[in-house]
Design an enzyme around this catalytic site. Structure first.
Site, PDB file in Angstrom:
ATOM      1  CG  PHE A   1     100.298 -36.201  28.710  1.00 28.77           C
ATOM      2  CD1 PHE A   1     101.396 -35.627  28.084  1.00 28.77           C
ATOM      3  CD2 PHE A   1      99.512 -37.091  27.989  1.00 28.77           C
ATOM      4  CE1 PHE A   1     101.721 -35.953  26.766  1.00 28.77           C
ATOM      5  CE2 PHE A   1      99.829 -37.411  26.671  1.00 28.77           C
ATOM      6  CZ  PHE A   1     100.928 -36.850  26.064  1.00 28.77           C
TER       7      PHE A   1
ATOM      8  CG  ASP B   1      92.387 -36.353  29.465  1.00 29.81           C
ATOM      9  OD1 ASP B   1      92.132 -37.545  29.267  1.00 29.81           O
ATOM     10  OD2 ASP B   1      93.362 -35.765  28.956  1.00 29.81           O
TER      11      ASP B   1
ATOM     12  CE  LYS C   1      97.561 -43.395  26.954  1.00 32.60           C
ATOM     13  NZ  LYS C   1      97.481 -41.957  27.187  1.00 32.60           N
TER      14      LYS C   1
HETATM   15  C1  LIG Z   1      97.539 -40.702  26.454  1.00 34.80           C
HETATM   16  C2  LIG Z   1      96.780 -39.539  26.942  1.00 34.80           C
HETATM   17  C3  LIG Z   1      96.358 -38.524  26.054  1.00 34.80           C
HETATM   18  C4  LIG Z   1      96.739 -38.520  24.603  1.00 34.80           C
HETATM   19  O1  LIG Z   1      96.247 -39.615  23.914  1.00 34.80           O
HETATM   20  P1  LIG Z   1      96.884 -40.010  22.481  1.00 34.80           P
HETATM   21  O2  LIG Z   1      96.020 -41.140  22.015  1.00 34.80           O
HETATM   22  O3  LIG Z   1      98.303 -40.409  22.750  1.00 34.80           O
HETATM   23  O4  LIG Z   1      96.801 -38.828  21.616  1.00 34.80           O
HETATM   24  C5  LIG Z   1      95.594 -37.506  26.575  1.00 34.80           C
HETATM   25  N1  LIG Z   1      95.252 -37.466  27.870  1.00 34.80           N
HETATM   26  C6  LIG Z   1      95.639 -38.417  28.745  1.00 34.80           C
HETATM   27  C7  LIG Z   1      95.203 -38.332  30.159  1.00 34.80           C
HETATM   28  C8  LIG Z   1      96.423 -39.473  28.313  1.00 34.80           C
HETATM   29  O5  LIG Z   1      96.838 -40.407  29.183  1.00 34.80           O
END
Ligand SMILES: *Cc1c(COP(=O)(O)O)cnc(C)c1O
Length: 394
Positions: free
Chosen positions: A134, A219, A248
């Site tokens: 994700f 990420d 986050k």
């Molecule tokens: C939450 C998340 C995103 C997206 O972040 P947003 O602030 O919701 O756009 C991308 N990568 C990972 C691993 C995430 O947990």
């Protein structure tokens, strides 16, 4: 006004992107939140791994209030001191011995969008991503997200992406070529229910990308900023990537994102390539600095490890938990014979906020400041929460 009428007003006024809200929350303090009906809940989700310091932490409130009263927003024609200090701090904690540059933005998807645009500046377009990944909901970050239900309604997405099974070194080696711009990996796949990449997978990914002149992009939007008990989850593997994306938990609930490029990757963007009005906003930067300072001052990395271990060992003591995953306070488990959404509902009835990432998967991402007493109280309630979930299905 009751939760019920607020929920009706919500549905009449907001787009239906999330389905009906589980609660209408009014205030929070520490790890506890209160809904508009006055019921309180212990928050073991922390805004999905965002509320690093819990709710209403004095250090965060003070940093934001002071900064807003001093200088709230400028534009990127100008710079502010918190923005510069934050970039320096992020570089120092991400990879102290490596030269790097930071781009600040406002969310995870934006951090990944910036990173994806950076990869295009290599002259290559092919990206290898992981199954069950994700990366966000913008068109670019969605292009890397594997879930068909998220992708299909919006195709065509920016293309040239290959997915390989998470953790499969041979598949990764076969997918990466001399045309590959980057490999993007979450060190822990949070949204998939906290899948953990073995340390040797990240090390192998580092070797494979280096061999092919491709960028290694981690990420760490969910796994970073102390959640696993280290500043970056990838530190456990001793791997230095070319790109790290963060968001986050970085500013404890104030919107922010960061894309860090190391070495040459930090110089891929030139003036005019990218930008954002709010990115590097002094208030968000001051919030992030307060989060980092508090993690250091209060020993929250060590604390995350200790409470996480206690939580995991307690959760798995119930035989209905067949697998436990994660590190620090990013915890996922798999259930047998119990429906995960029913467990979340039963937990909420009992005064606890947790989250289901699939039909048999539950995730915990409490604030780093969560107390051992809260963990013990949850573990005491855990068997009866599972009983209640099983009872509700019967
Ligand atoms: C939450 C998340 C995103 C997206 O972040 P947003 O602030 O919701 O756009 C991308 N990568 C990972 C691993 C995430 O947990």
């Amino acid at each position: 006004m009751s939760s019920e009428s607020w929920t009706q007003r919500y549905s009449a006024a907001l787009m239906n992107t999330f389905g009906p809200p589980k609660l209408i929350l009014e205030r929070g303090e520490g790890c506890r939140v209160w809904d508009v009906d006055g019921r309180s809940y212990v928050d073991f989700l922390g805004g999905i791994a965002v509320n690093t310091l819990g709710h209403g932490h004095p250090a965060l409130v003070d940093a934001v209030t002071t900064q807003l009263g001093t200088l709230g927003h400028i534009s990127n024609f100008f710079a502010s001191t918190p923005q510069i200090e934050l970039a320096e701090r992020l570089l120092a904690l991400a990879a102290p011995d490596t030269d790097g540059r930071v781009f600040l933005c406002n969310s995870g998807a934006e951090a990944n969008e910036a990173a994806l645009k950076m990869t295009r500046r290599t002259g290559r377009t092919h990206v290898v991503a992981m199954e069950d990944a994700f990366h966000g909901r913008t068109m670019g970050s969605l292009a890397l997200t594997s879930k068909q239900a998220y992708r299909t309604p919006f195709e065509p997405l920016p293309g040239d992406v290959t997915w390989v099974p998470y953790g499969d070194v041979d598949a990764l080696a076969a997918a990466v070529t001399d045309q590959t711009a980057a490999v993007v990996i979450e060190p822990l796949q949070g949204e998939a229910g906290v899948n953990v990449a073995a340390g040797d997978f990240l090390a192998a990914a580092r070797a494979i990308t280096t061999d092919h002149g491709a960028l290694l992009w981690l990420d760490e939007i969910q796994s970073g900023m102390g959640r696993t008990g280290r500043w970056l989850a990838s530190h456990a593997a001793g791997v230095t990537p070319d790109i790290v994306t963060l968001a986050k938990g970085l500013a404890g609930g104030i919107p922010i994102g960061a894309c860090i490029g190391f070495g040459d990757a930090g110089r891929l963007f030139e003036p005019g390539n990218h930008g954002t009005t709010f990115g590097g906003n002094p208030v968000a930067a001051a919030a992030a600095l307060a989060v980092i300072d508090t993690i250091e001052k209060d020993g929250l990395l060590e604390h995350a490890v200790a409470v996480g271990e206690r939580l995991r060992s307690g959760l798995v003591a119930d035989a209905r938990v067949t697998e436990i995953r994660g590190s620090g306070v990013l915890v996922g488990l798999t259930l047998a014979g119990v429906d995960a959404p029913a467990v979340v509902a039963a937990a909420q009835d009992a005064g606890w906020i947790i989250n289901a990432t699939g039909p048999d998967r539950v995730r915990f991402a409490p604030p780093l400041v969560v107390g051992l007493d809260d963990v013990d109280a949850f573990l005491a309630a855990w068997p009866s929460i599972l009983d209640a979930a099983q009872g509700s299905a019967a």
